[in-house]
Design an enzyme around this catalytic site. Structure first.
Site, PDB file in Angstrom:
ATOM      1  N   CYS A  70      39.254  31.631  31.680  1.00  0.00           N
ATOM      2  CA  CYS A  70      40.251  31.586  32.760  1.00  0.00           C
ATOM      3  C   CYS A  70      39.694  31.852  34.155  1.00  0.00           C
ATOM      4  O   CYS A  70      39.766  30.999  35.036  1.00  0.00           O
ATOM      5  CB  CYS A  70      41.357  32.598  32.480  1.00  0.00           C
ATOM      6  SG  CYS A  70      42.097  32.466  30.853  1.00  0.00           S
ATOM      7  N   HIS A 126      44.864  36.104  37.799  1.00  0.00           N
ATOM      8  CA  HIS A 126      43.604  36.385  37.106  1.00  0.00           C
ATOM      9  C   HIS A 126      42.350  36.197  37.959  1.00  0.00           C
ATOM     10  O   HIS A 126      41.305  35.756  37.471  1.00  0.00           O
ATOM     11  CB  HIS A 126      43.498  35.547  35.823  1.00  0.00           C
ATOM     12  CG  HIS A 126      42.657  36.224  34.778  1.00  0.00           C
ATOM     13  ND1 HIS A 126      42.249  35.616  33.611  1.00  0.00           N
ATOM     14  CD2 HIS A 126      42.138  37.478  34.729  1.00  0.00           C
ATOM     15  CE1 HIS A 126      41.522  36.446  32.894  1.00  0.00           C
ATOM     16  NE2 HIS A 126      41.442  37.592  33.556  1.00  0.00           N
ATOM     17  N   HIS A 217      48.354  30.557  26.084  1.00  0.00           N
ATOM     18  CA  HIS A 217      47.446  31.681  25.848  1.00  0.00           C
ATOM     19  C   HIS A 217      48.092  32.660  24.866  1.00  0.00           C
ATOM     20  O   HIS A 217      49.310  32.771  24.800  1.00  0.00           O
ATOM     21  CB  HIS A 217      47.158  32.367  27.184  1.00  0.00           C
ATOM     22  CG  HIS A 217      45.938  33.234  27.192  1.00  0.00           C
ATOM     23  ND1 HIS A 217      45.878  34.437  26.523  1.00  0.00           N
ATOM     24  CD2 HIS A 217      44.739  33.083  27.800  1.00  0.00           C
ATOM     25  CE1 HIS A 217      44.688  34.987  26.725  1.00  0.00           C
ATOM     26  NE2 HIS A 217      43.977  34.187  27.483  1.00  0.00           N
ATOM     27  N   ASP A 275      42.513  24.905  31.748  1.00  0.00           N
ATOM     28  CA  ASP A 275      41.522  25.756  32.420  1.00  0.00           C
ATOM     29  C   ASP A 275      40.391  26.168  31.496  1.00  0.00           C
ATOM     30  O   ASP A 275      39.436  26.807  31.922  1.00  0.00           O
ATOM     31  CB  ASP A 275      42.186  26.983  33.053  1.00  0.00           C
ATOM     32  CG  ASP A 275      42.783  27.930  32.032  1.00  0.00           C
ATOM     33  OD1 ASP A 275      42.911  27.540  30.867  1.00  0.00           O
ATOM     34  OD2 ASP A 275      43.134  29.059  32.407  1.00  0.00           O
ATOM     35  N   LYS A 293      36.904  27.680  23.088  1.00  0.00           N
ATOM     36  CA  LYS A 293      37.017  28.476  24.308  1.00  0.00           C
ATOM     37  C   LYS A 293      35.927  29.546  24.318  1.00  0.00           C
ATOM     38  O   LYS A 293      35.593  30.129  23.298  1.00  0.00           O
ATOM     39  CB  LYS A 293      38.396  29.143  24.340  1.00  0.00           C
ATOM     40  CG  LYS A 293      38.592  30.116  25.490  1.00  0.00           C
ATOM     41  CD  LYS A 293      39.987  30.733  25.452  1.00  0.00           C
ATOM     42  CE  LYS A 293      40.146  31.752  26.580  1.00  0.00           C
ATOM     43  NZ  LYS A 293      41.523  32.297  26.642  1.00  0.00           N
TER      44      LYS A 293
END
Length: 547
Positions: A70, A126, A217, A275, A293
């Site tokens: 992120c 974030h 998420h 993202d 990820k």
């Protein structure tokens, strides 16, 4: 209008004729984080009719890259710079760290404000908040409604970073949004806020809207009615994930309806972008790409993305040219007829003609990252890097068709759809690859082998050397890594139960003043002692001389 949605949706619109000189009237950035195979048009079993339709009528970006997590992706979007040039090379910004996007970096909303845009952010920030200057409203946004952290409960908006370190994380501008704590699912709540912004803004004036949805998420949560079409999915994580994505797709439909209802659509650009890659253990799918990820395999960085706008010249097309998330900064500023200062060293390129007209991309390479403090590969060495590069260091770079990885690139399985066929996570169906012990360099021709199945590093040592030299050149421009230890003052218990800025500038000044005062006292005492010593030695010398 520009609308940018995390995980995938950005809209940008041109101004009315009366506003000539202000570029696009509305820009919408929509950002979420589904995996490569989590949208319908990539073959998913999850239905995403809104995304499918917007992508089909726009330009699909099928050679589009972001970062594997992120914070890095957001920082590169908002600055147009690689992580090595902002100090955010390592991991993400943790809730308890005194860290944020460096304040000396000019941001995308700041540049758009210079040319008359109203700028609004809804969703997940974030990018750090330990001091007030790091907050979204201090980094170029006229308004902010959303969360400061990377994740949290979708209904209560609480987040625990570790046992006993828990707090509330929903903000409106610079204050905790307790009044909005009505147990509304965040995807729906954020959509309502977007609708309110569009309803109250004058569509004849330019606007930039950055929508960074929390979904999909973890934690995996969704309203019950969205499970209806996915009860046949046995894997509970995949089923929850599908329900979350169904709700998200509906939310994006409601945003596009609002664009039309309030008169923005004909002059808007919508940009949708993931993202990072999907996390299979949390329901996401990147098949047929490798990895997940948090890794620099294609499954971690190759993103779902498209541009939808009535202003596109080549509607209904597929762009296979190289595009990176840093490219949105110069692209959108140029579209808005803004100025990019010469002293800003950007890593992004203006790719609008590439997307809209089908021209060649000005980009020929991407530095995926160099992380000097990530766990070193045990068998990496300068020798393995031909004396050019220490292959113990985690790094990844793409140059034309070639991609090179060094160090420890992370989880490397291919996770096919059948891996989700059982009630729990099942790696039995995963395709795993074994390589000889000590391997720390991989080379792939990504154009010919997008699934990274054939390592060519032994076959093309000269190409490996060329890419290692390019890595070395990039590394010479890197700034020091910003990854400070946690600060106990960050505990929400010390801040009214809320995650928020804890570093007080006044305290810093007081401490600085005290230390300065103490230093002055020490210096004056030292001077007196020194003078006394000088006097004593002088007298001694005098007496000795006179004796």
């Amino acid at each position: 209008m520009i609308v940018f949605c995390k995980g995938a949706f950005l809209a940008f619109a041109t101004a009315s004729p009366e506003l000539e000189g202000l570029g696009f009237g509305a820009v919408l950035w929509l950002e979420t984080n589904p995996g490569f195979r989590d949208v319908g048009y990539h073959g998913s079993e999850i239905r995403t009719p809104t995304l499918d339709k917007l992508a089909a009528e726009g330009v699909k970006l099928e050679n589009y890259y972001v970062q594997p997590m992120c914070t890095p992706s957001r920082s590169q979007l908002i600055t147009g710079k690689y992580q090595i040039h902002t100090g955010l090379q390592h991991s993400i910004i943790r809730p308890t760290q005194p860290n944020c996007l460096p304040l000396d970096n000019v941001t995308l909303p700041q540049k758009l404000k210079e040319v008359g845009y109203s700028t609004h952010m809804v969703g997940k920030w974030h990018l750090g908040f330990y001091r007030r200057e790091c907050m979204p409203t201090q980094r170029g946004f006229d308004s902010f409604f959303g969360s400061l952290l990377g994740s949290g409960d979708y209904y209560t908006h609480f987040k625990c970073d570790s046992p006993g370190i828990c707090g509330y994380d929903l903000y409106e501008n610079d204050n905790a949004a307790w009044d909005h704590d009505n147990g509304i699912y965040s995807t729906q709540m954020y959509t309502q806020k977007v609708q309110q912004i569009l309803a109250s803004h004058n569509p004849r004036k330019p606007i930039f809207l950055y929508i960074a949805y929390q979904a999909v998420h973890s934690p995996l949560q969704a309203p019950g009615r969205y499970f209806e079409h996915y009860r046949s999915i046995n894997n509970i994580n995949r089923r929850r994930y599908a329900a979350m994505l169904a709700c998200l797709d509906e939310a994006i439909n409601n945003v596009t309806l609002a664009l039309r209802k309030y008169g923005y659509y004909e002059n808007s650009i919508i940009i949708y972008s993931s993202d990072n890659g999907g996390q299979p253990m949390a329901g996401g799918s990147n098949w047929p790409l490798r990895g997940s990820k948090g890794t620099y395999w294609e499954g971690g960085i190759r993103a779902v993305g498209f541009v939808h706008s009535p202003l596109l010249k080549n509607k209904g097309s597929v762009c296979k040219e190289l595009v990176h998330i840093t490219d949105w900064f110069p692209t959108l500023i140029t579209l808005a007829e803004g100025q990019i200062d010469e002293d800003i060293q950007l890593d992004g390129y203006d790719v609008w003609e590439t997307i809209s007209e089908g021209r060649r991309s000005p980009r020929v390479d991407i530095l995926h990252n160099i992380d000097p403090i990530y766990t070193k590969a045990k068998n990496g060495s300068w020798a393995a890097g031909y004396g050019i590069w220490n292959t113990a260091i985690q790094s990844a770079i793409r140059v034309n068709h070639w991609k090179l990885l060094t160090g420890n690139p992370g989880y490397s399985d291919w996770v096919p759809p059948q891996a989700f066929s059982n009630a729990g996570p099942n790696r039995w169906h995963n395709e795993r690859v074994s390589w000889s012990a000590g391997k720390t360099v991989w080379l792939f021709n990504i154009t010919a082998d997008p699934y990274e199945r054939v390592d060519l590093s032994a076959r093309h040592p000269e190409v490996v050397k060329q890419l290692l030299r390019r890595l070395s050149q990039f590394n010479k421009t890197a700034v020091p890594v910003r990854y400070p230890p946690k600060d106990p003052r960050s505990n929400p218990k010390l801040n009214g139960g809320v995650w928020g800025p804890w570093f007080k500038e006044d305290e810093k000044k007081k401490k600085s003043d005290k230390s300065k005062g103490a230093n002055k006292q020490k210096k004056s005492k030292n001077k007196k002692k020194a003078n006394q010593k000088k006097g004593q030695s002088f007298h001694c010398r005098s007496r000795l001389a006179g004796g």
